[in-house]
Design a protein around this motif. Structure first.
Motif, PDB file in Angstrom:
ATOM      1  N   UNK A  26       0.824  -1.208   0.000  1.00  0.00           N
ATOM      2  CA  UNK A  26       0.000   0.000   0.000  1.00  0.00           C
ATOM      3  C   UNK A  26       0.859   1.260   0.000  1.00  0.00           C
ATOM      4  N   UNK A  27       1.894   1.277   0.842  1.00  0.00           N
ATOM      5  CA  UNK A  27       2.731   2.470   0.973  1.00  0.00           C
ATOM      6  C   UNK A  27       3.461   2.808  -0.324  1.00  0.00           C
ATOM      7  N   UNK A  28       3.803   1.789  -1.095  1.00  0.00           N
ATOM      8  CA  UNK A  28       4.588   2.003  -2.317  1.00  0.00           C
ATOM      9  C   UNK A  28       3.724   2.254  -3.547  1.00  0.00           C
ATOM     10  N   UNK A  29       2.425   2.248  -3.365  1.00  0.00           N
ATOM     11  CA  UNK A  29       1.509   2.448  -4.492  1.00  0.00           C
ATOM     12  C   UNK A  29       0.807   3.789  -4.362  1.00  0.00           C
ATOM     13  N   UNK A  30       1.056   4.666  -5.314  1.00  0.00           N
ATOM     14  CA  UNK A  30       0.418   5.975  -5.292  1.00  0.00           C
ATOM     15  C   UNK A  30      -0.689   6.084  -6.322  1.00  0.00           C
ATOM     16  N   UNK A  31      -1.430   7.161  -6.248  1.00  0.00           N
ATOM     17  CA  UNK A  31      -2.506   7.409  -7.207  1.00  0.00           C
ATOM     18  C   UNK A  31      -1.948   7.498  -8.624  1.00  0.00           C
ATOM     19  N   UNK A  32      -0.748   8.076  -8.766  1.00  0.00           N
ATOM     20  CA  UNK A  32      -0.121   8.171 -10.090  1.00  0.00           C
ATOM     21  C   UNK A  32       0.031   6.797 -10.729  1.00  0.00           C
ATOM     22  N   UNK A  33       0.525   5.844  -9.956  1.00  0.00           N
ATOM     23  CA  UNK A  33       0.751   4.502 -10.483  1.00  0.00           C
ATOM     24  C   UNK A  33      -0.573   3.807 -10.799  1.00  0.00           C
ATOM     25  N   UNK A  34      -1.564   3.990  -9.936  1.00  0.00           N
ATOM     26  CA  UNK A  34      -2.877   3.390 -10.190  1.00  0.00           C
ATOM     27  C   UNK A  34      -3.453   3.925 -11.498  1.00  0.00           C
ATOM     28  N   UNK A  35      -3.358   5.244 -11.681  1.00  0.00           N
ATOM     29  CA  UNK A  35      -3.890   5.869 -12.894  1.00  0.00           C
ATOM     30  C   UNK A  35      -3.150   5.375 -14.134  1.00  0.00           C
ATOM     31  N   UNK A  36      -1.824   5.329 -14.057  1.00  0.00           N
ATOM     32  CA  UNK A  36      -1.022   4.890 -15.202  1.00  0.00           C
ATOM     33  C   UNK A  36      -1.332   3.443 -15.564  1.00  0.00           C
ATOM     34  N   UNK A  37      -1.405   2.583 -14.563  1.00  0.00           N
ATOM     35  CA  UNK A  37      -1.661   1.162 -14.809  1.00  0.00           C
ATOM     36  C   UNK A  37      -3.062   0.935 -15.356  1.00  0.00           C
ATOM     37  N   UNK A  38      -4.019   1.702 -14.858  1.00  0.00           N
ATOM     38  CA  UNK A  38      -5.408   1.558 -15.305  1.00  0.00           C
ATOM     39  C   UNK A  38      -5.659   2.247 -16.639  1.00  0.00           C
ATOM     40  N   UNK A  39      -4.720   3.102 -17.049  1.00  0.00           N
ATOM     41  CA  UNK A  39      -4.888   3.818 -18.309  1.00  0.00           C
ATOM     42  C   UNK A  39      -5.913   4.925 -18.233  1.00  0.00           C
ATOM     43  N   UNK A  40      -5.989   5.570 -17.062  1.00  0.00           N
ATOM     44  CA  UNK A  40      -6.930   6.678 -16.878  1.00  0.00           C
ATOM     45  C   UNK A  40      -6.191   7.841 -16.219  1.00  0.00           C
ATOM     46  N   UNK A  41      -6.864   8.956 -16.058  1.00  0.00           N
ATOM     47  CA  UNK A  41      -6.237  10.126 -15.456  1.00  0.00           C
ATOM     48  C   UNK A  41      -6.405  10.125 -13.940  1.00  0.00           C
ATOM     49  N   UNK A  42      -5.508  10.838 -13.256  1.00  0.00           N
ATOM     50  CA  UNK A  42      -5.623  10.979 -11.802  1.00  0.00           C
ATOM     51  C   UNK A  42      -6.925  11.669 -11.426  1.00  0.00           C
ATOM     52  N   UNK A  43      -7.305  12.659 -12.213  1.00  0.00           N
ATOM     53  CA  UNK A  43      -8.524  13.407 -11.895  1.00  0.00           C
ATOM     54  C   UNK A  43      -9.752  12.503 -11.923  1.00  0.00           C
ATOM     55  N   UNK A  44      -9.737  11.500 -12.799  1.00  0.00           N
ATOM     56  CA  UNK A  44     -10.869  10.580 -12.862  1.00  0.00           C
ATOM     57  C   UNK A  44     -10.927   9.714 -11.603  1.00  0.00           C
TER      58      UNK A  44
END
Length: 224
Positions: A26-44
């Motif tokens: 959890x600590x090593x996973x940021x919103x940036x990485x989630x967005x990049x991996x999911x192929x969506x924007x952080x704002x979404x």
């Protein structure tokens, strides 16, 4: 945006985050990485969730809710008659498939629970057990099942759920290390677990008779 696309995006965020939390922590996973991996924007992502803490909380609460539902389903379909109570079949057909399909969130919950300072206080594996035990007590009363509530939490955690969760988390790696066939190991685990279960649980009613479905107050068509 229609409801279906909204649900699809929400599910994609949750599925991606769950996989990353389990793989990287959890600590090593940021919103940036989630967005990049999911192929969506952080704002979404922030449109649906305030933070990654909220994402994790949602994953855990969904797991708890689904666990209680499947427990009720198993009970309703096996406790009406003692002859239908087959712990091996329940494990193979229901419990293990369900837990294995939620391996990531189980792994995350255990990892977060042993931290000195959990990321989010409500993400604690004991919360899962507490809510499950409360569901157990209700079902036990409903079906007039013998249930020693004084030791239920202790026995339930260390003798029933901990072995199941350990198997779910480590079975693949265990088989890789010892060069074993997973199907054979699973069959052996189910057999040995069932032996322990039968020693500790007596699925009979308090009066020794077969378990009966609870009496309902609904009127039948003949009463109308």
């Amino acid at each position: 945006m229609s409801r279906k696309p909204r649900e699809d995006v929400r599910k994609k965020i949750l599925d991606t985050a769950e996989s990353l939390f389990a793989q990287k922590g959890f600590d090593s996973t940021g919103i940036d990485l989630i967005a990049k991996t999911a192929g969506i924007t952080k704002s979404l992502i922030y449109y649906y969730f305030e933070s990654k803490d909220e994402i994790l909380s949602k994953l855990f609460q969904d797991f708890i809710s689904e666990s209680i539902e499947i427990k009720k389903y198993i009970t309703d379909n096996t406790m009406a008659d003692n002859s239908q109570f087959n712990i091996e079949k329940i494990l193979k057909d229901h419990t293990l498939p369900f837990l294995l399909s939620h391996k990531d969130i189980i792994k995350i919950a255990f990892t977060e629970s042993v931290k000195d300072a959990p990321v989010t206080p409500h993400l604690n594996i004991f919360q899962y057990f507490d809510q499950n035990f409360q569901a157990n007590f209700k079902l036990a009363d409903q079906y007039d099942i013998q249930y020693n509530k004084e030791f239920a939490n202790l026995n339930g955690f260390f003798l029933f759920w901990a072995p199941l969760f350990s198997f779910v988390i480590f079975s693949d790696e265990w088989c890789d290390y010892y060069q074993c066939d997973l199907a054979s190991v699973t069959a052996l685990f189910v057999s040995e677990y069932a032996k322990m279960y039968k020693l500790l649980i007596n699925p009979k009613s308090k009066n020794g008779h077969s378990l009966k479905k609870p009496v309902t107050t609904e009127k039948s068509n003949n009463d109308l």
